[in-house]
Write a protein that holds these residues in place. Structure first.
Motif, PDB file in Angstrom:
ATOM      1  N   ALA A   1       0.815  -1.215   0.000  1.00 53.48           N
ATOM      2  CA  ALA A   1       0.000   0.000   0.000  1.00 53.48           C
ATOM      3  C   ALA A   1       0.850   1.267   0.000  1.00 53.48           C
ATOM      4  O   ALA A   1       0.539   2.237  -0.703  1.00 53.48           O
ATOM      5  N   SER A   2       1.925   1.263   0.784  1.00 56.22           N
ATOM      6  CA  SER A   2       2.677   2.501   0.995  1.00 56.22           C
ATOM      7  C   SER A   2       3.814   2.719   0.015  1.00 56.22           C
ATOM      8  O   SER A   2       4.124   3.860  -0.351  1.00 56.22           O
ATOM      9  N   TYR A   3       4.446   1.643  -0.418  1.00 64.34           N
ATOM     10  CA  TYR A   3       5.678   1.767  -1.203  1.00 64.34           C
ATOM     11  C   TYR A   3       5.524   1.287  -2.648  1.00 64.34           C
ATOM     12  O   TYR A   3       5.865   2.012  -3.585  1.00 64.34           O
ATOM     13  N   LEU A   4       5.002   0.084  -2.839  1.00 64.90           N
ATOM     14  CA  LEU A   4       4.957  -0.478  -4.185  1.00 64.90           C
ATOM     15  C   LEU A   4       3.864   0.151  -5.051  1.00 64.90           C
ATOM     16  O   LEU A   4       4.096   0.454  -6.225  1.00 64.90           O
ATOM     17  N   CYS A   5       2.667   0.352  -4.492  1.00 63.37           N
ATOM     18  CA  CYS A   5       1.596   0.954  -5.285  1.00 63.37           C
ATOM     19  C   CYS A   5       1.965   2.335  -5.823  1.00 63.37           C
ATOM     20  O   CYS A   5       1.722   2.616  -7.003  1.00 63.37           O
ATOM     21  N   PRO A   6       2.549   3.213  -5.017  1.00 58.90           N
ATOM     22  CA  PRO A   6       2.958   4.507  -5.574  1.00 58.90           C
ATOM     23  C   PRO A   6       3.995   4.390  -6.689  1.00 58.90           C
ATOM     24  O   PRO A   6       3.983   5.182  -7.639  1.00 58.90           O
ATOM     25  N   LEU A   7       4.899   3.412  -6.597  1.00 59.98           N
ATOM     26  CA  LEU A   7       5.879   3.224  -7.670  1.00 59.98           C
ATOM     27  C   LEU A   7       5.197   2.824  -8.970  1.00 59.98           C
ATOM     28  O   LEU A   7       5.590   3.266 -10.055  1.00 59.98           O
ATOM     29  N   ILE A   8       4.162   1.983  -8.870  1.00 57.59           N
ATOM     30  CA  ILE A   8       3.413   1.604 -10.073  1.00 57.59           C
ATOM     31  C   ILE A   8       2.618   2.798 -10.597  1.00 57.59           C
ATOM     32  O   ILE A   8       2.585   3.055 -11.805  1.00 57.59           O
ATOM     33  N   LYS A   9       2.003   3.531  -9.688  1.00 61.25           N
ATOM     34  CA  LYS A   9       1.203   4.687 -10.093  1.00 61.25           C
ATOM     35  C   LYS A   9       2.045   5.720 -10.827  1.00 61.25           C
ATOM     36  O   LYS A   9       1.586   6.344 -11.792  1.00 61.25           O
TER      37      LYS A   9
END
Length: 336
Positions: free
Chosen positions: A283-291
């Motif tokens: 939720a905090s690290y990987l999703c923003p990288l994909i976004k």
């Protein structure tokens, strides 16, 4: 035989939120979490109630990121480590939303995302949520001994993450849920509850090998393969077993249990575990990288040791499961 890979055309993570305790906030990913509490109590009188409060906070934070109210969410898929998933049922009690209780141990975050994606993609729901949590003190009290006893921990032991994650799953978004492969329960004779990485690694091997056998995508298609929480011990076993099968993932492999703590500075032995481990890191690290399209395609393999306090006391071997999701960055919008 028909492929068991589920393919989704209309499923995406629209928003995600994370809530963690003091040790997680002190770790390498501390700046990325939405909320934290330096006491691990979150204003509650017991560890169990604190875990429920983390779930409530995570879900509310995810709602706020979409600027919507709870009435917009048509289903909750939630679970945790405690008996009868009480953290989830109490934490989400005040929300007037149909509730599906899950127990996938540490794989619960990915299990919930898969089920939310499947129901949304099929058109049953427009918006569903996957929520999960774990708390170090509550889990230790249930599965081993209360921390006040000061029991020694094995070098292969993992530290249950104090954290909760919430994922809002809808039809269109910047983080596409492209595929999923449900896991098969695997048991290879490991009965040491202090070495869950070794118990879970064979399940992750089974799921990853099945995926690449059936998938249209080669290994090179993926920027990263992430396991939920095998820790250092289980991660090493996973890479060795896959290598023996001719699949070398070492250059793109990461583990949430290794990422969330600084093992040398924080002394977490083999790393993190618990439902909150993969949930908060994703939720905090990987999703923003994909976004932000810094990652285009990743595989997230949620691993869970399907044990209970009774099965441990009776010396039974630990069965495990590993659920897989393929997350992709949405294509950039073309300029007129």
């Amino acid at each position: 035989m028909r492929s068991r890979i589920l393919k989704f055309n209309n499923a995406a993570i629209l928003a995600a939120a994370s809530v963690v305790g003091k040790e997680e906030y002190k770790g390498p990913l501390g700046e990325y979490f939405d909320l934290h509490d330096s006491t691990d109590k979150f204003g509650m009188n017991t560890w169990e109630l604190a875990e429920s409060e983390m779930q409530r906070l995570a879900f509310n934070t995810a709602l706020s990121k979409l600027s919507i109210c709870e009435r917009s969410v048509e289903a909750l898929f939630a679970g945790d480590l405690l008996n009868q998933c009480v953290s989830s049922s109490y934490g989400l009690l005040d929300f007037d939303i149909p509730y599906f209780g899950l127990y996938g141990a540490c794989s619960t975050a990915i299990e919930g995302i898969i089920l939310a994606a499947a129901t949304v993609n099929a058109g049953y729901f427009e918006l569903a949520a996957a929520v999960t949590s774990s708390h170090y003190c509550a889990a230790e009290r249930q599965y081993r001994t209360p921390i006040e006893y000061g029991a020694q921990r094995s070098p292969t032991a993992q530290w249950t993450v104090t954290g909760a994650g919430a994922f809002m799953v809808g039809r269109k978004g910047e983080i596409k849920i492209t595929e999923a492969l449900p896991g098969i329960v695997i048991e290879k004779g490991i009965s040491d509850a202090s070495n869950m990485g070794a118990a879970m690694a064979p399940a992750a091997v089974n799921t990853i090998l099945r995926y690449f056998k059936e998938s249209e995508y080669p290994l090179e298609h993926f920027d990263m393969i992430v396991t939920g929480d095998l820790g250092k011990e289980g991660g090493d076993i996973l890479c060795e077993l896959l290598l023996s099968e001719g699949l070398d993932i070492r250059k793109i492999y990461r583990d949430c249990g290794v990422m969330i703590y600084d093992r040398e500075r924080q002394d977490k032995h083999a790393g993190g575990s618990g439902c909150g481990c993969s949930a908060t890191v994703l939720a905090s690290y990987l999703c923003p990288l994909i976004k932000r399209r810094e990652l285009q395609n990743i595989l997230v393999v949620g691993t869970g040791a399907m044990m209970s306090p009774s099965s441990i006391q009776q010396g039974q071997a630990i069965p495990a499961v590993a659920h897989l999701v393929h997350l992709s960055a949405a294509e950039a919008k073309k300029e007129d």
